[in-house]
Write an enzyme that holds these catalytic residues in place. Structure first.
Site, PDB file in Angstrom:
ATOM      1  CE  LYS A  68       0.701   1.538   4.279  1.00  0.00           C
ATOM      2  NZ  LYS A  68       1.758   2.692   4.549  1.00  0.00           N
TER       3      LYS A  68
ATOM      4  CG  ASP B  94      -0.920   0.091   8.155  1.00  0.00           C
ATOM      5  OD1 ASP B  94      -1.643   0.883   8.287  1.00  0.00           O
ATOM      6  OD2 ASP B  94       0.388   0.153   7.733  1.00  0.00           O
TER       7      ASP B  94
HETATM    8  P1  ATP Z   1       4.225  -0.052   7.888  1.00  0.00           P
HETATM    9  O1  ATP Z   1       4.289   0.673   6.690  1.00  0.00           O
HETATM   10  O2  ATP Z   1       3.058  -0.902   8.223  1.00  0.00           O
HETATM   11  O3  ATP Z   1       4.699   0.644   9.058  1.00  0.00           O
HETATM   12  P2  ATP Z   1       6.686  -1.098   6.979  1.00  0.00           P
HETATM   13  O4  ATP Z   1       6.393  -1.224   5.365  1.00  0.00           O
HETATM   14  O5  ATP Z   1       7.655  -0.076   7.148  1.00  0.00           O
HETATM   15  O6  ATP Z   1       5.258  -1.389   7.417  1.00  0.00           O
HETATM   16  P3  ATP Z   1       7.364  -3.934   6.913  1.00  0.00           P
HETATM   17  O7  ATP Z   1       7.749  -4.556   5.666  1.00  0.00           O
HETATM   18  O8  ATP Z   1       5.877  -4.504   7.425  1.00  0.00           O
HETATM   19  O9  ATP Z   1       7.295  -2.447   7.348  1.00  0.00           O
HETATM   20  O10 ATP Z   1       8.341  -4.482   8.066  1.00  0.00           O
HETATM   21  C1  ATP Z   1       8.657  -3.947   9.150  1.00  0.00           C
HETATM   22  C2  ATP Z   1       9.291  -5.052  10.185  1.00  0.00           C
HETATM   23  O11 ATP Z   1       8.312  -5.995  10.527  1.00  0.00           O
HETATM   24  C3  ATP Z   1      10.603  -5.802   9.442  1.00  0.00           C
HETATM   25  O12 ATP Z   1      11.785  -5.162   9.645  1.00  0.00           O
HETATM   26  C4  ATP Z   1      10.329  -7.225   9.863  1.00  0.00           C
HETATM   27  O13 ATP Z   1      11.180  -7.285  11.021  1.00  0.00           O
HETATM   28  C5  ATP Z   1       9.162  -7.565  10.558  1.00  0.00           C
HETATM   29  N1  ATP Z   1       7.947  -8.329   9.928  1.00  0.00           N
HETATM   30  C6  ATP Z   1       7.508  -9.248  10.508  1.00  0.00           C
HETATM   31  N2  ATP Z   1       6.857 -10.169   9.699  1.00  0.00           N
HETATM   32  C7  ATP Z   1       7.172  -9.472   8.316  1.00  0.00           C
HETATM   33  C8  ATP Z   1       6.877  -9.992   6.887  1.00  0.00           C
HETATM   34  N3  ATP Z   1       5.876 -10.981   6.721  1.00  0.00           N
HETATM   35  N4  ATP Z   1       7.084  -9.130   5.984  1.00  0.00           N
HETATM   36  C9  ATP Z   1       8.204  -8.176   6.548  1.00  0.00           C
HETATM   37  N5  ATP Z   1       8.440  -7.742   7.554  1.00  0.00           N
HETATM   38  C10 ATP Z   1       7.827  -8.427   8.660  1.00  0.00           C
END
Ligand code: ATP
Length: 289
Positions: free
Chosen positions: A9, A134
């Site tokens: 997203k 989210d």
């Molecule tokens: P948001 O925008 O919701 O804050 P994000 O895109 O910044 O999320 P994610 O890619 O969801 O961040 O990952 C954040 C952390 O979550 C990662 O560094 C990882 O340690 C942990 N994590 C746990 N499960 C997953 C997964 N299935 N995919 C990615 N990261 C994961």
């Protein structure tokens, strides 16, 4: 065996209205799902949860959000049996694209289908909200106005299909850090969500792109000026709108034509250290692959 997509997203608007007694922030955001997605496959096994990810370094135990989502369904629905979960990761990690939430949403849907549990979207969203703000959005997809801590959703008319270039600079941003930094220096300029929603309802994509905005952008950009460079470059490449998504650090550019988007993606690949994806906006979630 069941296979689900977990879509990335972007935030077309992101405003912070204040901090709540429970420590969360009250936000108001227009979220948009993208075609870029992880593929998550579910296979029945006798007991327990086994999880693989094709990306080295990502957690494969109970710290993985997809693992936690499957465990929650097993516990709450009294599922007798386990699951093997295989994730093909395409969404950049810790990028502001809600990749973990996407996989968790896929796991909720996947378990529902694999074990024929008959949970409604509403029930899935309630379970999802326990794991992350989210996740309810990731379950429904399309274009949504989310408030509260992000879990209260109003479905909107789909944003017109448009080409999207994602450029993630090689820096890490922790979401809690970004919110703390915001509290220390709150925004002077807030996106105008009511006008954005009115423009969207009128089908005026150009106005939407003018009204898009993210209060976390100056915060994260202050620590990582590369984000401002990427936004400027994205605009120079012909993007109609160039912004940071979520708490960053990914910058997205919206392009009217695929040709221009492809040229921008090529330039970012050639001239920056960004991880680059060329994708497009996607409508509401529609069941399995
Ligand atoms: P948001 O925008 O919701 O804050 P994000 O895109 O910044 O999320 P994610 O890619 O969801 O961040 O990952 C954040 C952390 O979550 C990662 O560094 C990882 O340690 C942990 N994590 C746990 N499960 C997953 C997964 N299935 N995919 C990615 N990261 C994961």
């Amino acid at each position: 065996m069941v296979t689900m997509f977990g879509r990335a997203k972007i935030n077309l608007t992101l405003d912070i209205l204040g901090q709540r007694a429970d420590g969360y922030h009250e936000i108001a955001t227009v979220m948009q799902s993208l075609a870029l997605a992880d593929t998550v496959t579910f296979t029945r096994q006798a007991e327990g949860i086994a999880l693989t990810v094709d990306l080295p370094g990502l957690e494969t135990d109970e710290r993985n959000l997809a693992w936690r989502a499957a465990a929650l369904v097993i516990e709450r629905c009294g599922v007798r049996g386990g699951v093997r979960i295989d994730i093909v990761k395409r969404i950049p990690v810790a990028a502001g694209l809600a990749g973990g939430s996407a996989d968790a949403a896929a796991a909720l849907r996947g378990m529902n289908a694999l074990y024929g549990l008959g949970l409604t979207d509403e029930e899935l969203c309630t379970l999802g909200a326990e794991l992350g703000s989210d996740i309810p959005f990731s379950l429904v997809g399309g274009t949504v106005f989310a408030t509260g801590r992000g879990e209260l959703m109003e479905r909107l008319a789909d944003f017109p299909e448009i080409h999207v270039v994602l450029a993630k600079p090689p820096v890490s941003v922790s979401t809690p850090w970004a919110y703390r930094a915001y509290d220390a220096q709150p925004a002077q300029k807030h996106p105008d969500n009511p006008s954005f929603l009115a423009a969207l309802a009128a089908g005026d994509a150009a106005a939407c792109m003018r009204l898009a905005g993210n209060v976390l952008e100056p915060v994260t950009e202050g620590a990582h000026p590369v984000i401002a460079d990427y936004r400027a470059r994205m605009r120079a490449c012909g993007a109609d709108c160039a912004m940071m998504s979520g708490s960053g650090p990914t910058v997205f550019g919206l392009f009217a034509t695929e040709e221009r988007a492809a040229r921008a993606a090529e330039e970012f690949r050639r001239e920056t250290e960004a991880a680059v994806h060329l994708t497009r906006t996607a409508g509401r979630y529609e069941a399995a692959v």
